[in-house]
Design a protein around this motif. Structure first.
Motif, PDB file in Angstrom:
ATOM      1  N   GLY A 145     -64.914  45.725-158.960  1.00 27.54           N
ATOM      2  CA  GLY A 145     -64.042  46.074-157.844  1.00 27.54           C
ATOM      3  C   GLY A 145     -64.317  45.312-156.566  1.00 27.54           C
ATOM      4  O   GLY A 145     -63.520  45.361-155.630  1.00 27.54           O
ATOM      5  N   GLU A 146     -65.435  44.595-156.497  1.00 25.95           N
ATOM      6  CA  GLU A 146     -65.773  43.844-155.287  1.00 25.95           C
ATOM      7  C   GLU A 146     -65.124  42.464-155.296  1.00 25.95           C
ATOM      8  O   GLU A 146     -64.765  41.939-156.350  1.00 25.95           O
ATOM      9  CB  GLU A 146     -67.293  43.657-155.180  1.00 25.95           C
ATOM     10  N   HIS A 147     -65.002  41.876-154.100  1.00 27.33           N
ATOM     11  CA  HIS A 147     -64.551  40.485-153.967  1.00 27.33           C
ATOM     12  C   HIS A 147     -65.680  39.594-154.468  1.00 27.33           C
ATOM     13  O   HIS A 147     -66.854  39.859-154.216  1.00 27.33           O
ATOM     14  CB  HIS A 147     -64.242  40.177-152.497  1.00 27.33           C
ATOM     15  N   GLY A 148     -65.326  38.540-155.177  1.00 34.55           N
ATOM     16  CA  GLY A 148     -66.327  37.601-155.680  1.00 34.55           C
ATOM     17  C   GLY A 148     -65.977  36.186-155.297  1.00 34.55           C
ATOM     18  O   GLY A 148     -64.801  35.828-155.157  1.00 34.55           O
ATOM     19  N   ASP A 149     -66.996  35.368-155.112  1.00 39.20           N
ATOM     20  CA  ASP A 149     -66.823  33.986-154.691  1.00 39.20           C
ATOM     21  C   ASP A 149     -67.969  33.193-155.292  1.00 39.20           C
ATOM     22  O   ASP A 149     -69.127  33.554-155.124  1.00 39.20           O
ATOM     23  CB  ASP A 149     -66.884  33.944-153.163  1.00 39.20           C
TER      24      ASP A 149
ATOM     25  N   LEU B 158     -65.686  37.328-163.148  1.00 41.09           N
ATOM     26  CA  LEU B 158     -64.902  37.020-161.961  1.00 41.09           C
ATOM     27  C   LEU B 158     -63.466  36.727-162.379  1.00 41.09           C
ATOM     28  O   LEU B 158     -63.210  35.768-163.116  1.00 41.09           O
ATOM     29  CB  LEU B 158     -65.503  35.818-161.221  1.00 41.09           C
TER      30      LEU B 158
ATOM     31  N   THR C 271     -62.482  32.005-156.085  1.00 43.59           N
ATOM     32  CA  THR C 271     -62.466  33.286-155.383  1.00 43.59           C
ATOM     33  C   THR C 271     -61.639  34.259-156.204  1.00 43.59           C
ATOM     34  O   THR C 271     -60.701  33.867-156.893  1.00 43.59           O
ATOM     35  CB  THR C 271     -61.878  33.154-153.964  1.00 43.59           C
ATOM     36  N   GLY C 272     -62.006  35.514-156.131  1.00 43.32           N
ATOM     37  CA  GLY C 272     -61.279  36.520-156.885  1.00 43.32           C
ATOM     38  C   GLY C 272     -61.931  37.875-156.756  1.00 43.32           C
ATOM     39  O   GLY C 272     -62.556  38.184-155.744  1.00 43.32           O
ATOM     40  N   SER C 273     -61.816  38.670-157.807  1.00 41.79           N
ATOM     41  CA  SER C 273     -62.427  39.997-157.823  1.00 41.79           C
ATOM     42  C   SER C 273     -63.235  40.142-159.105  1.00 41.79           C
ATOM     43  O   SER C 273     -62.936  39.518-160.123  1.00 41.79           O
ATOM     44  CB  SER C 273     -61.361  41.083-157.720  1.00 41.79           C
TER      45      SER C 273
ATOM     46  N   ASP D 142     -64.647  42.250-162.273  1.00 42.62           N
ATOM     47  CA  ASP D 142     -64.283  43.413-163.092  1.00 42.62           C
ATOM     48  C   ASP D 142     -65.537  44.198-163.452  1.00 42.62           C
ATOM     49  O   ASP D 142     -66.658  43.827-163.080  1.00 42.62           O
ATOM     50  CB  ASP D 142     -63.464  43.002-164.318  1.00 42.62           C
TER      51      ASP D 142
ATOM     52  N   HIS E  22     -58.538  34.502-158.433  1.00 46.96           N
ATOM     53  CA  HIS E  22     -57.292  34.489-157.672  1.00 46.96           C
ATOM     54  C   HIS E  22     -56.947  33.048-157.312  1.00 46.96           C
ATOM     55  O   HIS E  22     -55.776  32.684-157.280  1.00 46.96           O
ATOM     56  CB  HIS E  22     -57.410  35.323-156.402  1.00 46.96           C
TER      57      HIS E  22
END
Length: 171
Positions: free
Chosen positions: A92-96, A150, A141-143, A145, A153
């Motif tokens: 659920g967190e933003h990932g990079d 990752l 970049t994305g979210s 799971d 996006h």
């Protein structure tokens, strides 16, 4: 910055030499993990973590950071500290993640520095004419799971460096 390629070599944008290093460190994907001997390999370097304090669960293909001493050039790194990273974030967190594609099954399923990435129909690609594949340096970049993958996006590659001219027009 430095990024590890699938063959264990690195791409570095800067290298600083320390004539008398007190401690060395290596970060990368753990391979040839031997829990009995308490060793693993990161690229071409053997890490002996038998005397190390460890954080996280050590496993094959985990991303690790080992700090310690290398008694001789080309010899093993005797780690005093070994940290295992669980990826770019929690569900659920933003990932990079930025680095080199280290494993490539398809444009929708690959790894960057060992971090699993999945793309779908909503993923935007900014590749500047380059083909997505192993050894390409990218920023994703994305979210994240629930399983730590990752979900991309946006996948972006830097523009390829233009070949420098040799001073002869028309070449």
């Amino acid at each position: 910055m430095r990024f590890q390629r699938p063959d264990g070599s690195f791409v570095a944008s800067r290298v600083d030499l320390d004539p008398a290093p007190i401690e060395s460190q290596v970060r990368g994907v753990a391979q040839s993990f031997d829990s009995e001997q308490r060793t693993l390999r990161v690229g071409g370097l053997t890490v002996d973590y038998s005397a190390a304090t460890t954080q996280g669960v050590i496993a094959e293909d985990a991303i690790v950071l080992a700090r310690g001493f290398q008694a001789q050039r080309g010899g093993p790194l005797f780690a005093s500290h070994l940290e295992v990273f669980g990826g770019v974030g929690h569900g659920g967190e933003h990932g990079d993640v930025e680095g080199i594609i280290t494993a490539f099954a398809s444009a929708a399923d690959f790894e960057v520095n060992g971090q699993p990435v999945v793309a779908d129909a909503r993923t935007g690609y900014v590749l500047d004419g380059q083909q997505l594949g192993a050894d390409l340096q990218v920023r994703v970049t994305g979210s994240v799971d629930a399983s730590g993958v990752l979900i991309a996006h946006k996948i972006q590659a830097d523009k390829p460096e233009k070949a420098k001219g040799d001073g002869h027009p028309g070449r």
